[in-house]
Each structure stands twice: as structure tokens, then as C-alpha cells.
Design an enzyme around this catalytic site. Structure first.
Site, PDB file in Angstrom:
ATOM      1  CG  PHE A   2      77.087  -5.957 -95.502  1.00  0.00           C
ATOM      2  CD1 PHE A   2      78.307  -5.455 -95.924  1.00  0.00           C
ATOM      3  CD2 PHE A   2      75.934  -5.532 -96.129  1.00  0.00           C
ATOM      4  CE1 PHE A   2      78.381  -4.551 -96.966  1.00  0.00           C
ATOM      5  CE2 PHE A   2      75.986  -4.628 -97.174  1.00  0.00           C
ATOM      6  CZ  PHE A   2      77.208  -4.133 -97.602  1.00  0.00           C
ATOM      7  CB  ALA A  28      71.231   0.770-107.874  1.00  0.00           C
ATOM      8  CB  THR A  29      72.885  -4.250-108.613  1.00  0.00           C
ATOM      9  OG1 THR A  29      73.170  -4.753-107.299  1.00  0.00           O
ATOM     10  CG2 THR A  29      73.775  -3.048-108.922  1.00  0.00           C
ATOM     11  CB  ALA A  86      69.786  -5.817 -92.358  1.00  0.00           C
ATOM     12  CB  ALA A 136      72.641 -11.712 -95.261  1.00  0.00           C
ATOM     13  CG  PHE A 137      75.786 -15.523 -99.716  1.00  0.00           C
ATOM     14  CD1 PHE A 137      74.659 -15.604-100.524  1.00  0.00           C
ATOM     15  CD2 PHE A 137      76.819 -16.412 -99.933  1.00  0.00           C
ATOM     16  CE1 PHE A 137      74.564 -16.561-101.523  1.00  0.00           C
ATOM     17  CE2 PHE A 137      76.740 -17.374-100.927  1.00  0.00           C
ATOM     18  CZ  PHE A 137      75.609 -17.448-101.729  1.00  0.00           C
ATOM     19  CG  PHE A 141      64.534 -16.020 -91.889  1.00  0.00           C
ATOM     20  CD1 PHE A 141      65.769 -16.410 -92.376  1.00  0.00           C
ATOM     21  CD2 PHE A 141      63.862 -14.996 -92.527  1.00  0.00           C
ATOM     22  CE1 PHE A 141      66.323 -15.791 -93.483  1.00  0.00           C
ATOM     23  CE2 PHE A 141      64.403 -14.363 -93.638  1.00  0.00           C
ATOM     24  CZ  PHE A 141      65.638 -14.764 -94.118  1.00  0.00           C
ATOM     25  NE  ARG A 169      59.571  -4.221 -91.960  1.00  0.00           N
ATOM     26  CZ  ARG A 169      59.081  -3.064 -92.376  1.00  0.00           C
ATOM     27  NH1 ARG A 169      59.765  -1.944 -92.177  1.00  0.00           N
ATOM     28  NH2 ARG A 169      57.918  -2.989 -92.991  1.00  0.00           N
ATOM     29  CG  HIS A 221      74.241  -8.200-104.358  1.00  0.00           C
ATOM     30  ND1 HIS A 221      75.109  -9.231-104.600  1.00  0.00           N
ATOM     31  CD2 HIS A 221      74.335  -7.936-103.033  1.00  0.00           C
ATOM     32  CE1 HIS A 221      75.704  -9.586-103.475  1.00  0.00           C
ATOM     33  NE2 HIS A 221      75.248  -8.813-102.503  1.00  0.00           N
TER      34      HIS A 221
END
EC number: 2.5.1.78
Length: 155
Positions: free
Chosen positions: A23, A86-87, A81, A57-58, A114, A128, A89
């Protein structure tokens, strides 16, 4: 006089696992390029580097746990990343990924670097991942090399 133990920046003979989230892949791939560049520049053999791609990432902490459990790696590098939207999450994912990766390192004893960016904007992530703010994939690989060597010196 105390004995000082420090890790050197020499990747010769070390084995690395890299986990990268797909993602936001345009960021993840740049982080991966940076990590591979650092490892090879510091003497790693590409045959001693394995890359696992996970959906996002999860999934990074569980994949890290599986890699660490094999006993094959001197260090593991986590890349990806999580970019704020907007939430809420972002808050949940960023917190759980960082906690999960830290737990794996503490529980397994395998050094885990990490390199998962947690940024407010896409622009910050791009900065970055190889532009204005360097490449955090490169930096994470350097951390992995140094920590793996440090652990070899602690007996």
C-alpha cells in the site's frame, strides 16, 4: 576502563530480511531501493537478502514475527508508509504497526529496524523516501547493520 561494545557498519556475512508494504507502493519501493543500496554498499551479498511484500503496513508485524521465528536473519528491516487521511484510521494503523514491530524485536531478540513512515501528507512521505529528507529505507538498513553487529559483540 570500561569495555565499549559498538556495532560496525559492515554487512559482510550478515543475513537480512526485509518486509515492505505494498500500500502506497510508490513510497515503499523507494524505501526498498534505499535499503538495498545501503546493504550492498556496506558489503551485503544480495543472496543473503530476502524481501517479503505484504499488502499493507498492518501486516508488517506478523510477517516480521514469521521471519524472526525462522532464525535465518541477523536483522529484519520493516518498510512502508502510513499517510494520514480524513479518518482516524491512520492513528490506529500507525500505532499498532509500531507497537507490533517493537514487540517482535523484544520477544524474538532479533534486531528489527523500523522504516515505516508515518506522515501527515504524501509530500512528507516523498521527502523521506529519497528526496529532501534523505531515504529512511537507507537509514533503516544502516540501523539494521549496526545493531546486528552490536548483538554479535554482546556475549
Amino acid at each position: 576502563m570500561p569495555k565499549f561494545i559498538e556495532g560496525k557498519l559492515d554487512a559482510k556475512g550478515l543475513r537480512f530480511g526485509i518486509i515492505v508494504g505494498r500500500f502506497n507502493s510508490f513510497i515503499g519501493e523507494r524505501l526498498l531501493e534505499g535499503a538495498l543500496d545501503a546493504l550492498i554498499r556496506h558489503g551485503a551479498d544480495d543472496k543473503n537478502i530476502e524481501v517479503a511484500r505484504v499488502p499493507g503496513a498492518f501486516e508488517i508485524p506478523l510477517a516480521t514475527k514469521k521471519m524472526a521465528a525462522t532464525g535465518k536473519y541477523d536483522a529484519i528491516i520493516c518498510l512502508g508508509a502510513v499517510i494520514r487521511g480524513a479518518t482516524p484510521h491512520f492513528d490506529y494503523v500507525a500505532a499498532e504497526v509500531s507497537k507490533g514491530v517493537a514487540h517482535v524485536s523484544l520477544d524474538s531478540g532479533v534486531p528489527v529496524a523500523f522504516g515505516v513512515l508515518t506522515t501527515d501528507t504524501i509530500e512528507q512521505a516523498v521527502e523521506r523516501a529519497g528526496t529532501k529528507a534523505g531515504n529512511k529505507g537507507f537509514d533503516s538498513a544502516m540501523t539494521a547493520i549496526e545493531t546486528a553487529n552490536l548483538f554479535k559483540g554482546i556475549k
